[in-house]
Design a protein around this motif. Structure first.
Motif, mmCIF file in Angstrom:
data_model
loop_
_atom_site.group_PDB
_atom_site.id
_atom_site.type_symbol
_atom_site.label_atom_id
_atom_site.label_comp_id
_atom_site.label_asym_id
_atom_site.label_seq_id
_atom_site.Cartn_x
_atom_site.Cartn_y
_atom_site.Cartn_z
ATOM 1 N N ARG A 1 12.185 -19.944 34.384
ATOM 2 C CA ARG A 1 12.616 -18.613 33.969
ATOM 3 C C ARG A 1 11.897 -17.595 34.833
ATOM 4 N NH1 ARG A 1 11.351 -16.664 29.514
ATOM 5 N NH2 ARG A 1 13.312 -15.835 28.825
ATOM 6 N N TYR B 1 11.430 -13.366 35.587
ATOM 7 C CA TYR B 1 11.659 -11.965 35.256
ATOM 8 C C TYR B 1 12.027 -11.229 36.534
ATOM 9 C CZ TYR B 1 10.653 -7.131 34.023
ATOM 10 O OH TYR B 1 10.748 -5.789 33.813
ATOM 11 N N LEU C 1 16.846 -19.445 35.228
ATOM 12 C CA LEU C 1 17.198 -18.454 34.220
ATOM 13 C C LEU C 1 16.551 -17.124 34.616
ATOM 14 C CD1 LEU C 1 16.559 -20.662 31.061
ATOM 15 C CD2 LEU C 1 18.779 -20.039 32.063
ATOM 16 N N GLU D 1 19.355 -13.127 28.876
ATOM 17 C CA GLU D 1 18.932 -14.192 29.784
ATOM 18 C C GLU D 1 20.165 -14.828 30.412
ATOM 19 O OE1 GLU D 1 15.442 -17.185 29.165
ATOM 20 O OE2 GLU D 1 17.197 -18.001 28.147
ATOM 21 N N ARG E 1 21.894 -17.666 33.064
ATOM 22 C CA ARG E 1 21.852 -18.823 33.934
ATOM 23 C C ARG E 1 22.348 -18.365 35.304
ATOM 24 N NH1 ARG E 1 21.628 -23.481 31.749
ATOM 25 N NH2 ARG E 1 23.018 -23.026 30.004
ATOM 26 N N GLU F 1 7.898 -15.176 30.658
ATOM 27 C CA GLU F 1 8.650 -16.197 31.401
ATOM 28 C C GLU F 1 8.432 -17.584 30.801
ATOM 29 O OE1 GLU F 1 8.774 -14.261 35.930
ATOM 30 O OE2 GLU F 1 7.201 -15.701 35.426
ATOM 31 N N GLY G 1 9.780 -17.883 26.852
ATOM 32 C CA GLY G 1 11.151 -17.564 26.469
ATOM 33 C C GLY G 1 11.295 -16.257 25.732
#
Lengths: 251, 251
Positions: free
Chosen positions: B10, B12, B46, B54, B56, B138, B141
């Motif tokens: 993930r 940001y 993500l 969020e 994909r 990150e 979640g």
């Protein structure tokens, strides 16, 4: 968060403590007093051993490899240790150090590392855990240093689980139940343990095994993902706050 | 502790996110994707930005100094941020990093470093706090990255305090009141802030000033001394568990 003098030097020792008792320290503890704190004869430190309370003590002799102290005055009597087991999947390195420190601060009386299917750490250093537990007790004025169990597979620990002890099982799949209400409604009569798993949680067979314990409470730690070391503090907080030693009546 | 894929990458980003939007990353983020994660064109990550949920996303182009991603599918819509200020005396170095990380995990929506009389740290690195907050979001979640206020003296912050916001003031001299009962009885109607002071606590003039706020609750964090970084997690846990977003009804 009772008031406490953070500046006082506190040292855990193995020796018995009583008025007038000499305590002879060697090795790293002698080095710490002499060369790190640079204490001199006549200086005071607080000593505790997990059994005899906390003693104001004075350095009576400093030799090349040893420091002798004499216990002078009992400043805090030994408290009864709480009875709260903290069972956890060990983490790696600094996060394990941190988790051990936090569990001690939160009043765990016994630390039990367990290997689960998704546990990342494959070995744990028991001596390092013990040193971290002692340091946390020294720094935070805790007179009971928790015992540390030998690391063991979760299954083995559960097979030998004492039936009267309620397992508070922090389960990321517990749903959105309120943690406070869950604990208040369960209100177990016997002693407690808190179990925090690895990041990634428990697998289905582990969950099923846990739910077959004679007394088990599934606890939700809120709507966010928590790292395992955060979950340690959060879980012990809510358990202490609802069922444990934070529950003195409102004054 | 909702279920969440810890393994997913993930990231940001500052850019707007929408279906088909290109996101061009340079500098350390491009380096991270290319050289640390060693992702290739076509790989998924993500992306979130604190505003658009969020997404994909797929690496569509890798150049020498930049990586381009295209946002493909909204996997989690943006949630309303909670409204919980975390006001704290900054700590030094690693413990401040840790405290910021933990406050984000516990759902603080705004981090406010304040200098008190006994605060040890004399400066704080706002960029480092921001980087730690983003990293915690990150990894855990969290779609809302808390804002970070400019560090300011406690007095100045209190002089400008919004009267409708209740200050939950973690006070080592609050006595042995139950934290859960204290909060449940106070049950403030408006938004909340949690204040955790430095090790050594507040001085009398600070305490007196705090107690003159229009809405203030003194909270005891149990019978043991807690380090300030532990107090952060413990205080936010009990506030979220009794008054905040852990309080979904029992299912």
């Amino acid at each position: 968060m009772a008031s406490y003098d953070f500046a006082a030097q506190r040292l855990y020792v193995e020796e018995a403590l009583a008025a007038g008792a000499d305590v002879v320290l060697e090795g790293s503890q002698a080095n710490y007093l002499k060369n790190v704190l640079r204490l001199a004869e006549g200086d005071q430190v607080l000593l505790f051993n997990g059994r005899d309370g906390e003693w104001r003590s004075r350095l009576s002799a400093i030799a090349k490899r040893r420091v002798t102290l004499v216990a002078e005055e009992l400043v805090r009597p030994q408290q009864n240790a709480g009875d709260l087991w903290y069972v956890f999947a060990p983490l790696k390195h600094a996060r394990l150090d941190y988790m051990v420190e936090k569990a001690v601060e939160m009043g765990a009386s016994r630390l039990m590392p367990v290997f689960t299917r998704r546990t990342q750490a494959s070995r744990v250093n028991g001596e390092r855990m013990r040193a971290n537990a002692i340091e946390a007790a020294e720094q935070c004025g805790i007179l009971n240093v928790p015992g540390i169990a030998e690391p063991a597979p979760l299954e083995k620990v559960l097979d030998a689980w004492p039936p009267e002890r309620t397992m508070i099982f922090c389960d990321e799949d517990a749903g959105a139940a309120s943690a406070v209400e869950t604990l208040a409604q369960a209100k177990p009569a016997g002693p407690l343990a808190v179990l925090v798993g690895p990041e990634g949680g428990f697998d289905e067979s582990e969950r099923a095994r846990l739910l077959r314990l004679p007394s088990v409470v599934r606890l939700s730690l809120g709507p966010r993902i928590l790292r395992a070391d955060t979950a340690a503090v959060a879980a012990l907080t809510v358990v202490q706050a609802v069922l444990g030693d934070w529950t003195a009546p409102v004054t």
